[in-house]
Design an enzyme around this catalytic site. Sequence first.
Site, mmCIF file in Angstrom:
data_model
loop_
_atom_site.group_PDB
_atom_site.id
_atom_site.type_symbol
_atom_site.label_atom_id
_atom_site.label_comp_id
_atom_site.label_asym_id
_atom_site.label_seq_id
_atom_site.Cartn_x
_atom_site.Cartn_y
_atom_site.Cartn_z
ATOM 1 N N LYS A 85 -0.548 -4.493 -0.237
ATOM 2 C CA LYS A 85 -0.563 -4.078 -1.641
ATOM 3 C C LYS A 85 -0.292 -5.263 -2.573
ATOM 4 O O LYS A 85 -1.023 -5.481 -3.538
ATOM 5 C CB LYS A 85 0.460 -2.953 -1.864
ATOM 6 C CG LYS A 85 0.164 -1.690 -1.061
ATOM 7 C CD LYS A 85 1.158 -0.585 -1.351
ATOM 8 C CE LYS A 85 2.543 -0.871 -0.808
ATOM 9 N NZ LYS A 85 2.554 -0.916 0.678
ATOM 10 N N THR A 86 0.750 -6.021 -2.280
ATOM 11 C CA THR A 86 1.060 -7.191 -3.106
ATOM 12 C C THR A 86 -0.037 -8.244 -3.000
ATOM 13 O O THR A 86 -0.436 -8.851 -4.001
ATOM 14 C CB THR A 86 2.406 -7.801 -2.682
ATOM 15 O OG1 THR A 86 3.434 -6.807 -2.793
ATOM 16 C CG2 THR A 86 2.760 -8.996 -3.544
ATOM 17 N N THR A 99 5.112 3.107 -1.670
ATOM 18 C CA THR A 99 4.969 3.714 -0.339
ATOM 19 C C THR A 99 5.143 5.217 -0.418
ATOM 20 O O THR A 99 4.898 5.920 0.565
ATOM 21 C CB THR A 99 6.022 3.136 0.627
ATOM 22 O OG1 THR A 99 7.333 3.322 0.067
ATOM 23 C CG2 THR A 99 5.789 1.645 0.846
ATOM 24 N N ASP A 147 6.365 -3.626 -8.154
ATOM 25 C CA ASP A 147 6.531 -3.203 -6.764
ATOM 26 C C ASP A 147 7.493 -2.018 -6.687
ATOM 27 O O ASP A 147 8.447 -1.940 -7.463
ATOM 28 C CB ASP A 147 7.061 -4.367 -5.930
ATOM 29 C CG ASP A 147 6.867 -4.152 -4.438
ATOM 30 O OD1 ASP A 147 6.074 -3.263 -4.063
ATOM 31 O OD2 ASP A 147 7.492 -4.868 -3.643
ATOM 32 N N ARG A 207 1.717 -7.596 8.244
ATOM 33 C CA ARG A 207 3.040 -8.215 8.114
ATOM 34 C C ARG A 207 3.748 -8.278 9.464
ATOM 35 O O ARG A 207 4.355 -9.289 9.823
ATOM 36 C CB ARG A 207 3.892 -7.432 7.108
ATOM 37 C CG ARG A 207 5.276 -8.040 6.882
ATOM 38 C CD ARG A 207 6.100 -7.158 5.972
ATOM 39 N NE ARG A 207 5.509 -7.057 4.643
ATOM 40 C CZ ARG A 207 5.841 -6.123 3.754
ATOM 41 N NH1 ARG A 207 6.742 -5.205 4.066
ATOM 42 N NH2 ARG A 207 5.271 -6.103 2.565
#
Length: 341
Positions: A58-59, A157, A108, A216
Amino acid sequence: MTPAREILPPLADRVRPATVTEFIGQSHLVGTGSLLRRAILENNLFSMILWGPPGTGKTTLAKIIARETKADFYQMSAVSSGVREVRRILKAGRENFKMAKHTVFFIDEIHRLNRVVEEVLYSAMEDFFLSWMVGKGLAARNVNLRINPFTLIGATTRYSMISAPLRDRFGSVFRLEYYDTSEMKVIVQRSARILDVEADQQGVDEIACRSRGTPRIANRLLKRSRDFALVKADNRVTGPVARDALAQLQVDELGLDQSDRRLLESIIDKFSGGPVGLETLAASIHEDSDTIMDVWEPYLLQLGFIDRTPRGRVATKLAHDYLGRPYSKLDPRDQARLSGF
């Protein structure tokens, strides 16, 4: 004189894709002809919510949007920032506009945004002005400041926890999914090349298959495998080396670690397979309920190991088989009652 050592950027920044063409996976979002990709390439941005499991990009995607459209990128955490930070960022957009630059404002964990901050964003998103009070008592006065159009990108999320008034002000909602195994292999290969890790195909496959469909996690396991190979092997991540490294981390073939197994064991052994409430389950394993819901549950749900029911969490037959526990659809109390007849 000894030359100064080069300071490398953090691991996440080194392996993070920089352009939309480098972004692997999520073809429903950034594939050829998709709405978001057209908006990026045509520089026709709109405010959006990026929703999906942790570590799925997302980032990264928000930064790509800013870079591809040559916009200034401002990032803020909804947890630690307040009204003053929002005003500072939106005021900076006025200077960007004078230089013919667009502003991308990324928040975020936007579902955790303070309600006061939300109210500031309402007028900013709809009418492009900021309003606040200056002074106290009789000397207090209202100040309105016109700001320039900007693109707000919120990452979350837990989409359902975003308040309805804020959610309705976004142009689109994009859901990021877990990556499939073939995409994960490409991601691990790319990261190994960037980090200068010598890994053969078997080593890449082992890491990719145990990464829970999350880049990640894949990058973290690759780094741990590299460190293990440096100490225990010939500095080369092969299939056996990767398996040994991941065994040391207690990550199995499905990507489940000790925490996942502890959660499943608690449902099955302590609560007879469920149903059990989230708070009760969290207390039984001494973990935070948000951690269970945001970090562990999504992947276990995808594997089909647990179900969410109105009465609580239930471990499925697949989970019982995985742990080698006997499975019965009947509640143990019903079994005991029926056995007496």
